[in-house]
Design a protein around this motif. Structure first.
Motif, PDB file in Angstrom:
ATOM      1  N   LEU A 150      32.999  47.995  40.671  1.00 51.53           N
ATOM      2  CA  LEU A 150      33.955  47.048  40.101  1.00 51.53           C
ATOM      3  C   LEU A 150      33.244  45.833  39.506  1.00 51.53           C
ATOM      4  O   LEU A 150      33.554  45.413  38.388  1.00 51.53           O
ATOM      5  CB  LEU A 150      34.966  46.605  41.155  1.00 51.53           C
ATOM      6  N   VAL A 151      32.284  45.262  40.241  1.00 53.01           N
ATOM      7  CA  VAL A 151      31.603  44.081  39.706  1.00 53.01           C
ATOM      8  C   VAL A 151      30.750  44.452  38.494  1.00 53.01           C
ATOM      9  O   VAL A 151      30.559  43.636  37.585  1.00 53.01           O
ATOM     10  CB  VAL A 151      30.746  43.385  40.789  1.00 53.01           C
ATOM     11  N   THR A 152      30.241  45.690  38.469  1.00 54.68           N
ATOM     12  CA  THR A 152      29.498  46.147  37.282  1.00 54.68           C
ATOM     13  C   THR A 152      30.413  46.207  36.075  1.00 54.68           C
ATOM     14  O   THR A 152      30.055  45.775  34.972  1.00 54.68           O
ATOM     15  CB  THR A 152      28.881  47.532  37.548  1.00 54.68           C
ATOM     16  N   ARG A 153      31.606  46.735  36.281  1.00 52.13           N
ATOM     17  CA  ARG A 153      32.570  46.816  35.190  1.00 52.13           C
ATOM     18  C   ARG A 153      32.980  45.427  34.711  1.00 52.13           C
ATOM     19  O   ARG A 153      33.142  45.190  33.503  1.00 52.13           O
ATOM     20  CB  ARG A 153      33.798  47.604  35.641  1.00 52.13           C
ATOM     21  N   GLN A 154      33.125  44.496  35.660  1.00 53.60           N
ATOM     22  CA  GLN A 154      33.486  43.133  35.290  1.00 53.60           C
ATOM     23  C   GLN A 154      32.363  42.470  34.498  1.00 53.60           C
ATOM     24  O   GLN A 154      32.616  41.790  33.491  1.00 53.60           O
ATOM     25  CB  GLN A 154      33.806  42.327  36.552  1.00 53.60           C
ATOM     26  N   ALA A 155      31.117  42.667  34.953  1.00 50.26           N
ATOM     27  CA  ALA A 155      29.975  42.077  34.256  1.00 50.26           C
ATOM     28  C   ALA A 155      29.841  42.666  32.852  1.00 50.26           C
ATOM     29  O   ALA A 155      29.609  41.938  31.872  1.00 50.26           O
ATOM     30  CB  ALA A 155      28.701  42.312  35.051  1.00 50.26           C
ATOM     31  N   ALA A 156      29.997  43.977  32.739  1.00 50.35           N
ATOM     32  CA  ALA A 156      29.885  44.628  31.436  1.00 50.35           C
ATOM     33  C   ALA A 156      31.002  44.191  30.508  1.00 50.35           C
ATOM     34  O   ALA A 156      30.779  43.960  29.305  1.00 50.35           O
ATOM     35  CB  ALA A 156      29.911  46.149  31.622  1.00 50.35           C
ATOM     36  N   GLY A 157      32.200  44.049  31.044  1.00 45.97           N
ATOM     37  CA  GLY A 157      33.316  43.622  30.216  1.00 45.97           C
ATOM     38  C   GLY A 157      33.167  42.191  29.736  1.00 45.97           C
ATOM     39  O   GLY A 157      33.589  41.849  28.630  1.00 45.97           O
ATOM     40  N   SER A 158      32.572  41.340  30.576  1.00 44.84           N
ATOM     41  CA  SER A 158      32.411  39.933  30.202  1.00 44.84           C
ATOM     42  C   SER A 158      31.327  39.736  29.156  1.00 44.84           C
ATOM     43  O   SER A 158      31.428  38.851  28.300  1.00 44.84           O
ATOM     44  CB  SER A 158      32.076  39.091  31.448  1.00 44.84           C
ATOM     45  N   THR A 159      30.275  40.546  29.224  1.00 40.61           N
ATOM     46  CA  THR A 159      29.126  40.358  28.329  1.00 40.61           C
ATOM     47  C   THR A 159      29.084  41.372  27.188  1.00 40.61           C
ATOM     48  O   THR A 159      28.317  41.199  26.243  1.00 40.61           O
ATOM     49  CB  THR A 159      27.822  40.485  29.126  1.00 40.61           C
TER      50      THR A 159
END
Length: 235
Positions: free
Chosen positions: A186-195
């Motif tokens: 989940l945090v990987t998806r959030q990081a990828a979505g933000s950047t």
């Protein structure tokens, strides 16, 4: 690929990914240990329990192994939490705010327990019957026989299957991303979505999962070697 995005301190997301990995490991360890406890009880019940106990355990293991794990996780996560609160309401107690970590451990533990039951049942059946009969002849109670004879003797047969279940548990934690638990996926998806650097972050997450697997394989090999000490190898 911008590796500066993986820095441990902001604006890098490396620290966030490691925190997600730690949460994933907490889920995996807790769920795996709970599954082992359920597995020991389930295997013992299937082998030595009465007809009703064996039938109930057969239903449990069949259902869990038949239903996709994602469906089970959604069912147990939401329906299980709702059921607990309904029981609290019937008892006249206020609703409980169950933490995501505790619920996740329970969900993975229930899934792991079904598979552990079958792995341990097969391992127990692989023990030479004479060892169990000797323990009974010495007057050992069923619990003492389980602790001093059955569990140590079945370990060499159970380790390969249990090691696979551990690796599955580490990956099953990723399924809890669908219910909003902040684990590695989940945090990987959030990081990828933000950047918008999807390749960078998902490759980093894959590398972290691979590192967990490699370290686990080393530890599992040591456990298996110790469990098989004193055993005669077949030519």
């Amino acid at each position: 690929m911008d590796l500066s995005l993986l820095a441990l301190s902001p604006p890098g997301w490396g620290g966030v990914l490691l925190a997600g990995l730690f949460s994933s490991l907490q889920l995996a360890v807790g769920g795996y240990l709970l599954g082992l406890v359920i597995g020991v009880g389930g295997a013992s019940g299937k082998l030595y329990g009465g007809p009703i106990v064996r039938d109930l355990l057969e239903v449990y293991t069949t259902l869990v192994r038949a239903i996709p794990e994602l469906v089970l996780i959604l069912l147990l996560y939401y329906a299980g939490t709702d059921l607990v609160n309904q029981l609290m309401h019937l008892l006249g107690l206020p609703s409980m705010d169950i933490s995501g970590l505790a619920t996740g451990i329970f969900v993975i533990g229930v899934v792991q327990g079904a598979y552990s039951t079958e792995v341990l049942r097969g391992a127990i059946k692989a023990i030479p019957a004479g060892e169990i009969e000797a323990a009974r002849a010495y007057g050992m109670s069923p619990f003492l026989t389980l602790r001093r004879v059955t569990l140590p003797a079945m370990l060499p047969y159970a380790v390969p299957g249990l090691s696979n279940l551990w690796l599955i548990a580490t990956k099953d934690t990723a399924l809890l991303a669908v219910v909003g638990f902040s684990e590695l996926t989940l945090v990987t998806r959030q990081a990828a979505g933000s950047t918008k650097h999807y390749m960078t972050f998902f490759l980093a997450a894959g590398a972290l999962y691979l590192a967990v697997t490699l370290v686990s394989n080393v530890i599992i090999g040591m456990i298996e070697k110790r469990a098989r000490r004193g055993m005669v190898r077949e030519a």
